[in-house]
Scaffold this active site. Structure first.
Site, PDB file in Angstrom:
ATOM      1  CD  GLU A  54      51.349  36.631  46.679  1.00 18.08           C
ATOM      2  OE1 GLU A  54      50.374  35.986  47.126  1.00 18.08           O
ATOM      3  OE2 GLU A  54      51.269  37.327  45.656  1.00 18.08           O
ATOM      4  CB  CYS A  80      46.881  41.499  45.100  1.00 15.50           C
ATOM      5  SG  CYS A  80      46.882  41.171  46.866  1.00 15.50           S
ATOM      6  NE  ARG A 183      27.550  17.540  35.809  1.00 15.98           N
ATOM      7  CZ  ARG A 183      26.629  16.624  36.028  1.00 15.98           C
ATOM      8  NH1 ARG A 183      26.499  16.091  37.233  1.00 15.98           N
ATOM      9  NH2 ARG A 183      25.829  16.248  35.052  1.00 15.98           N
ATOM     10  CB  THR A 195      19.142  18.896  28.759  1.00 18.83           C
ATOM     11  OG1 THR A 195      19.635  18.923  27.420  1.00 18.83           O
ATOM     12  CG2 THR A 195      20.023  17.988  29.602  1.00 18.83           C
ATOM     13  CG  LEU A 270      25.683  21.440  23.197  1.00 17.69           C
ATOM     14  CD1 LEU A 270      25.731  19.912  23.100  1.00 17.69           C
ATOM     15  CD2 LEU A 270      26.977  21.966  23.837  1.00 17.69           C
TER      16      LEU A 270
HETATM   17  C1  AOF Z   1      47.757  37.378  45.043  1.00 17.97           C
HETATM   18  N1  AOF Z   1      47.952  36.152  45.609  1.00 17.97           N
HETATM   19  O1  AOF Z   1      47.245  34.123  46.140  1.00 17.97           O
HETATM   20  C2  AOF Z   1      45.791  35.470  44.907  1.00 17.97           C
HETATM   21  C3  AOF Z   1      45.627  36.730  44.266  1.00 17.97           C
HETATM   22  O2  AOF Z   1      39.363  39.236  47.512  1.00 17.97           O
HETATM   23  P1  AOF Z   1      40.829  38.961  47.659  1.00 17.97           P
HETATM   24  O3  AOF Z   1      41.509  39.892  48.608  1.00 17.97           O
HETATM   25  O4  AOF Z   1      41.137  37.513  47.951  1.00 17.97           O
HETATM   26  O5  AOF Z   1      41.491  39.305  46.246  1.00 17.97           O
HETATM   27  C4  AOF Z   1      41.203  38.509  45.125  1.00 17.97           C
HETATM   28  C5  AOF Z   1      41.990  39.022  43.950  1.00 17.97           C
HETATM   29  O6  AOF Z   1      43.387  38.984  44.260  1.00 17.97           O
HETATM   30  C6  AOF Z   1      41.835  38.136  42.729  1.00 17.97           C
HETATM   31  O7  AOF Z   1      40.769  38.563  41.894  1.00 17.97           O
HETATM   32  C7  AOF Z   1      43.167  38.299  42.034  1.00 17.97           C
HETATM   33  O8  AOF Z   1      43.231  39.508  41.304  1.00 17.97           O
HETATM   34  C8  AOF Z   1      44.109  38.385  43.217  1.00 17.97           C
HETATM   35  N2  AOF Z   1      44.490  37.019  43.618  1.00 17.97           N
HETATM   36  N3  AOF Z   1      46.627  37.637  44.339  1.00 17.97           N
HETATM   37  O9  AOF Z   1      48.609  38.276  45.178  1.00 17.97           O
HETATM   38  C9  AOF Z   1      47.027  35.203  45.578  1.00 17.97           C
HETATM   39  N4  AOF Z   1      44.812  34.543  44.904  1.00 17.97           N
HETATM   40 ZN    ZN Z   2      47.527  39.108  47.354  1.00 17.40          ZN
END
Ligand code: AOF
Ligand code: ZN
Length: 320
Positions: A54, A80, A183, A195, A270
């Site tokens: 955002e 967030c 990976r 392994t 496995l």
């Molecule tokens: C969003 N937009 O692009 C992402 C989100 O440690 P921080 O501040 O980067 O927070 C990471 C957490 O924020 C992550 O675990 C997830 O819950 C959220 N990620 N949220 O609004 C974003 N990457």
């Molecule tokens: Zn955010």
């Protein structure tokens, strides 16, 4: 009326650009759309610890927009609400005067989990949740697994002959590359002591961009010597000695914030994992060779129909 699914699909395109760089964070993309449906700005979460989608989107407005009030912000994951490595995206959206937000899915991270949407609504922002939710969940299946099931997403990967035997000599030039790519898609790569001793693998992603995964070794009898390639200083290595019980290992990896683990063998590891039933996906390469009894017996599972043929090898993907 805007076609919401179209713009959420676009956020998923953008989100995926962060694929090899954002773990254990989710992949997130955002687009800002004006009243005519034109996209005025786009952004995505580019790197772990970096600005959220955002912030990238709002901060890089390409066209002059008189006011953001008439714009709609689309984002595949709930904005967030917490102060983490960056300030809350919900607060930025409110401060910028955006009045309409469309969200693909709620954030399962307990730090957010609905609080971002609540924050927006309390400030008078109109929020819609749940557009292309299945596609949004698929993109971030690893991140979601960590937060909903409190364990990493488990991918089992092996190569075998048509008559069901495995060793390290099966891969082709193309499938060798694919292993490095897989990976890089996972935060950790796990092998057992057999392994590590037999193949002495480095378990790196030298043939694919992005960070090297964390290497995980199950070595109950402490047999793998310190000079083995798995302990090279190219990447971190976690060793489990006293307790190699699968549930314990997964719980411990989750505690370290590892959202995904790819298990590369051997057969014993496995089979142990398959017997617990705690896994999410299997990726099996089957060559057309038959070796009789030369080699170790591969796990015996129903593979179904191959998704493709590569260098004459059948590739099977099984989802739980
Ligand atoms: C969003 N937009 O692009 C992402 C989100 O440690 P921080 O501040 O980067 O927070 C990471 C957490 O924020 C992550 O675990 C997830 O819950 C959220 N990620 N949220 O609004 C974003 N990457
Ligand atoms: Zn955010």
């Amino acid at each position: 009326m805007l076609d919401y699914a179209n713009y959420i699909a676009r956020t998923l395109h953008l989100a995926r650009l962060g694929e090899y760089y954002v773990a254990p964070n989710p992949m997130v993309g955002a687009v800002l759309v004006d009243a005519n449906g034109e996209i005025v700005s786009e952004g995505w979460h580019k790197q772990y610890g970096g600005p959220h989608a955002e912030v990238e989107c709002i901060g890089s407005l390409e066209f002059r927009v008189e006011s953001l009030e008439a714009c709609t912000l689309f984002v595949n994951l709930e904005p967030c609400s917490h102060y983490g490595k960056t300030p809350p995206c919900a607060k930025l959206i409110i401060d910028k005067g955006i009045k309409h937000v469309v969200v693909g899915m709620l954030d399962p991270n307990p730090l957010v989990a609905g609080k971002g949407v609540a924050m927006l609504r309390e400030a008078g922002v109109e929020v819609e949740v749940g557009v292309m939710e299945q596609e949004c969940r698929e993109l971030n299946k690893r991140f979601i697994c960590l937060h909903e099931q409190h364990r990493p997403y488990v991918l089992l990967k092996w190569a075998q002959t048509a008559d069901g035997y495995m060793n390290g000599l099966i891969s082709t030039p193309v499938t060798k590359r694919l292993v490095h790519q897989m990976r890089a898609e996972n935060m950790a790569i796990l092998v057992g002591s057999n392994t590590a001793l037999t193949d002495n693998p480095k378990l790196l992603t030298t043939r694919w961009p992005g960070r090297n995964p964390i290497r995980v070794l199950l070595d109950r009898r402490g047999r793998v010597p310190q000079e083995s390639n798995i302990f090279s200083n190219d990447a971190e290595t976690i060793v489990y000695r006293d307790n190699t019980d699968w549930e314990y290992v997964l719980a411990d990896l989750a505690k370290r914030n590892i959202h995904s683990v790819m298990v590369e063998g051997g057969a014993q590891v496995l089979n142990h994992i398959l017997s617990t039933g705690i896994w999410d996906e299997m990726h099996v390469e089957v060559s057309d060779a038959t070796w009789g009894k030369e080699g170790v017996k591969a796990p015996q599972v129903a593979l179904g129909v191959p998704i493709e043929q590569i260098d004459g090898h059948a590739i099977y993907v099984v989802r739980k």
